[in-house]
Design a protein around this motif. Structure first.
Motif, short mmCIF file in Angstrom:
data_model
loop_
_atom_site.label_atom_id
_atom_site.label_comp_id
_atom_site.label_asym_id
_atom_site.label_seq_id
_atom_site.Cartn_x
_atom_site.Cartn_y
_atom_site.Cartn_z
N TYR A 185 0.80 -1.22 0.00
CA TYR A 185 0.00 0.00 0.00
C TYR A 185 0.84 1.28 0.00
CZ TYR A 185 -3.15 -3.66 1.51
OH TYR A 185 -3.86 -4.84 1.59
N GLY A 186 2.16 1.13 -0.02
CA GLY A 186 3.00 2.31 -0.10
C GLY A 186 3.64 2.66 1.23
N ALA A 187 4.89 3.04 1.18
CA ALA A 187 5.64 3.34 2.39
C ALA A 187 5.21 4.66 3.02
CB ALA A 187 7.13 3.37 2.08
N LYS A 188 4.59 5.56 2.25
CA LYS A 188 4.21 6.86 2.80
C LYS A 188 3.07 6.76 3.80
CE LYS A 188 5.71 9.65 -1.16
NZ LYS A 188 5.30 10.62 -2.22
N THR A 189 2.23 5.74 3.65
CA THR A 189 1.06 5.63 4.53
C THR A 189 1.43 5.03 5.88
OG1 THR A 189 -0.39 5.35 2.62
CG2 THR A 189 -1.27 4.67 4.74
N ILE A 190 2.28 4.02 5.88
CA ILE A 190 2.56 3.28 7.11
C ILE A 190 3.64 3.97 7.94
CG2 ILE A 190 4.22 1.80 5.90
CD1 ILE A 190 1.92 0.81 8.85
N SER A 191 3.44 3.99 9.24
CA SER A 191 4.43 4.56 10.17
C SER A 191 4.67 3.55 11.28
CB SER A 191 3.90 5.87 10.76
OG SER A 191 4.76 6.35 11.77
N ARG A 192 5.93 3.11 11.42
CA ARG A 192 6.27 2.20 12.52
C ARG A 192 6.37 3.04 13.79
NH1 ARG A 192 11.19 -0.37 14.78
NH2 ARG A 192 10.43 -2.27 15.82
N THR A 193 5.35 2.93 14.60
CA THR A 193 5.20 3.82 15.76
C THR A 193 4.67 3.03 16.95
OG1 THR A 193 4.68 5.68 14.31
CG2 THR A 193 4.04 5.89 16.62
N ASP A 194 5.19 3.33 18.13
CA ASP A 194 4.61 2.84 19.37
C ASP A 194 3.34 3.65 19.62
OD1 ASP A 194 3.85 2.16 21.91
OD2 ASP A 194 5.83 2.48 22.82
N ILE A 195 2.19 3.05 19.44
CA ILE A 195 0.92 3.78 19.49
C ILE A 195 0.71 4.41 20.86
CG2 ILE A 195 -1.60 3.46 19.36
CD1 ILE A 195 -1.07 1.45 17.09
N SER A 196 1.30 3.84 21.90
CA SER A 196 1.13 4.42 23.24
C SER A 196 1.82 5.77 23.38
CB SER A 196 1.66 3.46 24.31
OG SER A 196 3.07 3.29 24.17
N THR A 197 2.65 6.14 22.40
CA THR A 197 3.32 7.45 22.45
C THR A 197 2.59 8.52 21.64
OG1 THR A 197 4.72 7.02 20.50
CG2 THR A 197 5.54 6.25 22.65
N LEU A 198 1.55 8.15 20.90
CA LEU A 198 0.83 9.12 20.10
C LEU A 198 0.02 10.09 20.97
CD1 LEU A 198 -0.59 6.84 17.23
CD2 LEU A 198 1.21 8.59 17.01
N SER A 199 -0.12 11.31 20.49
CA SER A 199 -0.92 12.30 21.20
C SER A 199 -1.94 12.91 20.25
CB SER A 199 -0.02 13.41 21.75
OG SER A 199 0.53 14.17 20.68
N ALA A 200 -2.86 13.65 20.80
CA ALA A 200 -3.86 14.33 19.97
C ALA A 200 -3.18 15.28 18.99
CB ALA A 200 -4.84 15.08 20.87
N VAL A 201 -2.10 15.91 19.42
CA VAL A 201 -1.38 16.84 18.54
C VAL A 201 -0.86 16.11 17.30
CG1 VAL A 201 0.63 18.36 18.36
CG2 VAL A 201 -0.76 18.35 20.45
N ASP A 202 -0.41 14.85 17.49
CA ASP A 202 0.12 14.08 16.36
C ASP A 202 -0.96 13.79 15.31
OD1 ASP A 202 2.68 13.85 17.52
OD2 ASP A 202 2.00 12.17 18.75
N LEU A 203 -2.20 13.71 15.77
CA LEU A 203 -3.29 13.29 14.87
C LEU A 203 -4.11 14.45 14.33
CD1 LEU A 203 -4.60 10.15 16.82
CD2 LEU A 203 -2.82 10.29 15.08
#
Length: 822
Positions: free
Chosen positions: A46-64
């Motif tokens: 589906y393309g490398a631009k869409t996927i992000s290898r991320t620890d979801i527990s570190t995401l914040s509202a600002v990131d989204l």
């Protein structure tokens, strides 16, 4: 339709693919996962631009916030909640941390800024519904204003031979609501999607198996002797002819019990008897006892077979999903076992968005509709050589053969004709059967055929029936159109009077000729006076249509008149020559409309074309009360209808770039000219320039009337509109052979471009339809070409009584068929 979705715990992209295959046909704007291998596979597909290898527990509202998402798709870890894990700890499990972080912190923070998603879909293991995490999730969503619907569903409910019960939660923000769920049911976990069909036949496992190199596949995936010797009796063993398999998990091939079924390729042996012999030999100390099991030919399902069962690939497909070269077999099984079933999630996304606010639909309970079968006779000169009942029988037989069904499955029928006695529709259809269904006869002047289809479509769309038939035919008299009732004024009399009165406003002055060509000649003259077009443009349109018709074996005229020949033909009006006018004709055409459930139940995914939007419009006072001959012949009526249809299909105002092929009502070439802007194919003053650029033929922006149009292929009034839908359906199936419009599927969206149909009648009525391949369309397998024995899209053959016998009802009359002349 555009939706901005975020995919959490994306794995190898099951949620992504489900969104793409849903009626939204969208793709997530961002996907998050921590598993490095899963991210690598996701990027490959589906393309490398869409996927992000991320620890979801570190995401914040600002990131989204910057993603402006209106849809969240989540498939969090199921290990904390699975009943197969005796040490499952629920919300206390570290693997539940990131999901709780999203629900407890990120979502409320977004809601505080009014930036939370309007829609959510969450998938997890059966058992989640009894967890404290689920109770906390539901309470949080309700506190934030969501309405929710919960489900426990298995792929077997959708015709897939796999039992994998999973929990799903859907949520949306009011005033959006869930169709079919009452307020009293808000705490209930449902076992089916409201409105979903309950009797979808389950397919055979054989349909999901790798199609070739069976021996090589067996050797590569054979269950090892050491596993069979020790654990063989614990396997769930299934046959290729079976219609079930148990849940495949991430431990498939590493674990035995509850990890997934294995295949027994030799179906001629009794599994229990062979294992009994093996166990007996083993108990006697026979070291070669396991050889007894060889005859069963036991092997694991291959990764590609599991991808088909999980619906990452279509059955009978050998390619599509991509594995990077460094991905091990063990990793493939682990990643598939962690995935969602794409087909189940697709249905849930469709249900989640089944609301009138999003789709701008007047009623949320409308179901999708598809043309699944169509047939046509040759359009011929009106010489009284064939009866309407025999032409109707031919077209109907071809349509039923095309769809692979019998007349017994048709629940209602609409039959269009203008020149025939009452109940002529019954007379034509009784050759196929006398089943007692409602048959309605339709007369709407030149738009009669499409009007019959409009009513058949609405019968299915409303849910009254799952299969409806529209038939149209005509047996006409030679020469210009006339009335069958000379003892009374015709209903078009005022239109004729109005166009004559307006001739004083035109540069050509008083016109001449029969009523119909005179009306349309005047309309063309108005356009020429306003925008500088000339008669040569009308000739170019006519010559284009006659050139197209040379490749159409159904066409009445295949002479391919040139521009000069068109101009030199006898004058019919001041603007129109004979070859710019459609002839009177005899002929018939038929289309069968069905629901999505019907399509899947009858395996018609390889030829079903969706009626994405359709409208029928009649005149407004401007037809009489303006100084416009174009309005008299339905310019404004066509524009209003087209605008509504394109809006219903989700097009932006004025957007037409996704249209690729058009069947337009060119009863006279002047009408084709003025309808280009009416349908939004060009600006109001650009129609003649569109002709000059060649944007109405092969190699241009659109291919208009690849069949040859009414001017060349003929115009049997009751059959014309259905014939137009026949031709567009065949274009979208890519069956049209020498008539095929190029480039229809040269876009990123696998559904390709739209086909447009425009069918108008003075008096007046117009039908506009937008057709397109659905997201589940797949080529291959048995189809209408195989059932007819030839490609009827571009080869015209008669039918025989043997053909009729294949499709006629069990309740048919020998007496009626004795009178058929095929």
């Amino acid at each position: 339709m555009h939706v901005r979705g975020i995919e959490f715990y994306s794995g190898i992209g099951g949620l992504h693919l489900a969104l793409r295959q849903s009626r939204l046909a969208g793709s997530p704007v961002k996907a998050f996962d921590w598993d490095q291998t899963a991210c690598q596979v996701y990027a490959a597909n589906y393309g490398a631009k869409t996927i992000s290898r991320t620890d979801i527990s570190t995401l914040s509202a600002v990131d989204l916030l910057c993603l402006h998402a209106d849809l969240w798709l989540l498939s969090p870890s199921c290990q904390p909640y699975t009943v197969l894990n005796p040490s499952a700890r629920g919300e206390a499990d570290p693997r539940a941390k990131s999901f709780l972080h999203l629900i407890d912190h990120v979502l409320p923070d977004l809601a505080a800024q009014d930036s939370h998603p309007r829609y959510m879909l969450i998938e997890n293991v059966a058992g989640f519904q009894d967890s404290t995490t689920r109770r906390y999730l539901v309470n949080t969503l309700r506190r934030l204003g969501y309405v929710i619907a919960e489900f426990l569903l298995s792929p077997v409910q959708f015709g897939i031979p796999n039992s994998r019960l999973r929990y799903y939660l859907l949520a949306k923000i009011p005033p959006l609501r869930f169709y079919g769920i009452q307020e009293s049911d808000i705490d209930r976990v449902h076992d089916k999607i409201p409105g979903a069909r309950l009797d979808i036949p389950v397919h055979l496992l054989r349909e999901y198996m790798d199609p070739a190199l069976a021996d090589e596949i067996f050797l590569r995936h054979k269950v090892p002797d050491r596993i069979l010797s020790k654990w063989g009796r614990l396997f769930d063993i299934v046959l290729p002819s079976g219609r079930r398999s148990c849940c495949f998990t991430r431990g498939y091939t590493q674990l035995v019990e509850r990890a997934g079924s294995i295949l027994q390729l030799n179906e001629g042996l009794d599994t229990t008897e062979v294992f009994d012999k093996f166990l007996e030999a083993q108990s006697r100390g026979n070291e070669d006892a396991v050889r007894i099991l060889d005859q069963l030919r036991l092997r694991y399902f291959t990764p590609s077979e599991l991808l088909r069962i999980f619906r990452f690939e279509e059955p009978e497909s050998s390619q599509g999903f991509v594995w990077p070269l460094n991905i091990s077999l063990k990793s493939k099984y682990r990643l598939i076992g962690n995935s969602v079933n794409v087909e189940v999630v697709r249905h849930l996304i469709d249900y989640l968005f089944n609301d009138e606010d999003y789709f701008n639909m007047p009623k949320s309970q409308f179901q999708r509709t598809f043309i699944v079968g169509c047939g046509c006779t040759a359009f011929i000169k009106p010489r009284g050589l064939r009866t309407t009942e025999d032409m109707g029988l031919e077209a109907g037989t071809k349509a039923l053969l095309d769809a692979g069904i019998t007349y017994d499955e048709v629940e209602t029928a609409f039959v269009g004709y203008c020149y025939g006695d009452s109940t002529s529709g019954q007379r034509a259809l009784y050759g196929l059967g006398m089943t007692g269904i409602p048959i309605t006869n339709v007369n709407n002047n030149c738009s009669t055929g499409s009007t019959a289809l409009f009513h058949a479509n609405n019968a299915v769309k409303s849910g009254l029936v799952d299969c409806a038939l529209a038939l149209g035919f005509e047996r006409m008299a030679p020469g210009s159109l006339g009335t069958n009732f000379p003892d009374r004024p015709p209903p078009t009399l005022l239109f004729n009077k109005r166009t004559v009165a307006l001739e004083e406003t035109l540069s050509s002055g008083t016109n001449f000729g029969p009523g119909a060509p005179r009306m349309f000649g005047n309309a063309g003259q108005e356009y020429m006076d306003k925008f500088g077009a000339e008669v040569k443009h009308l000739a170019m349109i006519a010559a284009k249509n006659h050139a197209h018709s040379v490749k159409n074996p159904y066409s009445q005229f295949r002479s391919g008149w040139t521009v000069d020949q068109v101009l030199q033909a006898p004058k019919i009006t001041a603007q129109l020559t004979k070859f710019m006018c459609s002839p009177t004709s005899d002929g018939a055409a038929c289309c069968i409309v069905a629901s999505e459930d019907f399509v899947h139940a009858h395996r018609l995914e390889n030829q079903a074309i969706e009626i994405v939007a359709q409208g029928l419009e009649t005149d407004e006072p401007v037809a009489y009360d303006t100084q416009s001959p174009m309005e008299v012949v339905g310019y404004g009526m066509s524009k209003r209808c087209a605008d509504k249809v394109f809006k219903a299909a989700g097009f932006a105002d004025g957007q037409r770039d996704l249209v690729g092929v058009v069947e337009l009502h060119d009863c006279f070439s002047a009408n084709e000219l003025i309808m280009y802007p009416a349908l939004g194919l060009c600006a109001p003053d650009e129609a003649h320039k569109m002709v000059e650029r060649g944007d109405n033929t092969y190699g241009g922006k659109y291919v208009v009337n690849p069949s040859g149009g009414l001017e060349a292929k003929g115009h049997p009034l009751g059959a014309t509109g259905l014939g137009m839908h026949f031709y567009i359906t065949m274009q979208l199936r890519e069956w049209a052979g020498p008539m095929q419009a190029p480039g229809l599927f040269d876009i990123a969206d696998k559904r390709g471009k739209y086909g447009l149909v425009h069918n108008i009648g003075i008096g007046g009525a117009v039908v506009v339809s937008l057709l397109r391949r659905p997201e589940f369309y797949k080529t291959g397998g048995s189809d209408g070409k195989a059932r007819l024995g030839y490609n009827h899209a571009h080869e015209c053959r008669p039918v025989t009584l043997a053909d009729v016998d294949k499709v006629k009802s069990k309740k048919s009359s020998k007496f009626v068929l004795q009178h058929a002349k095929l």
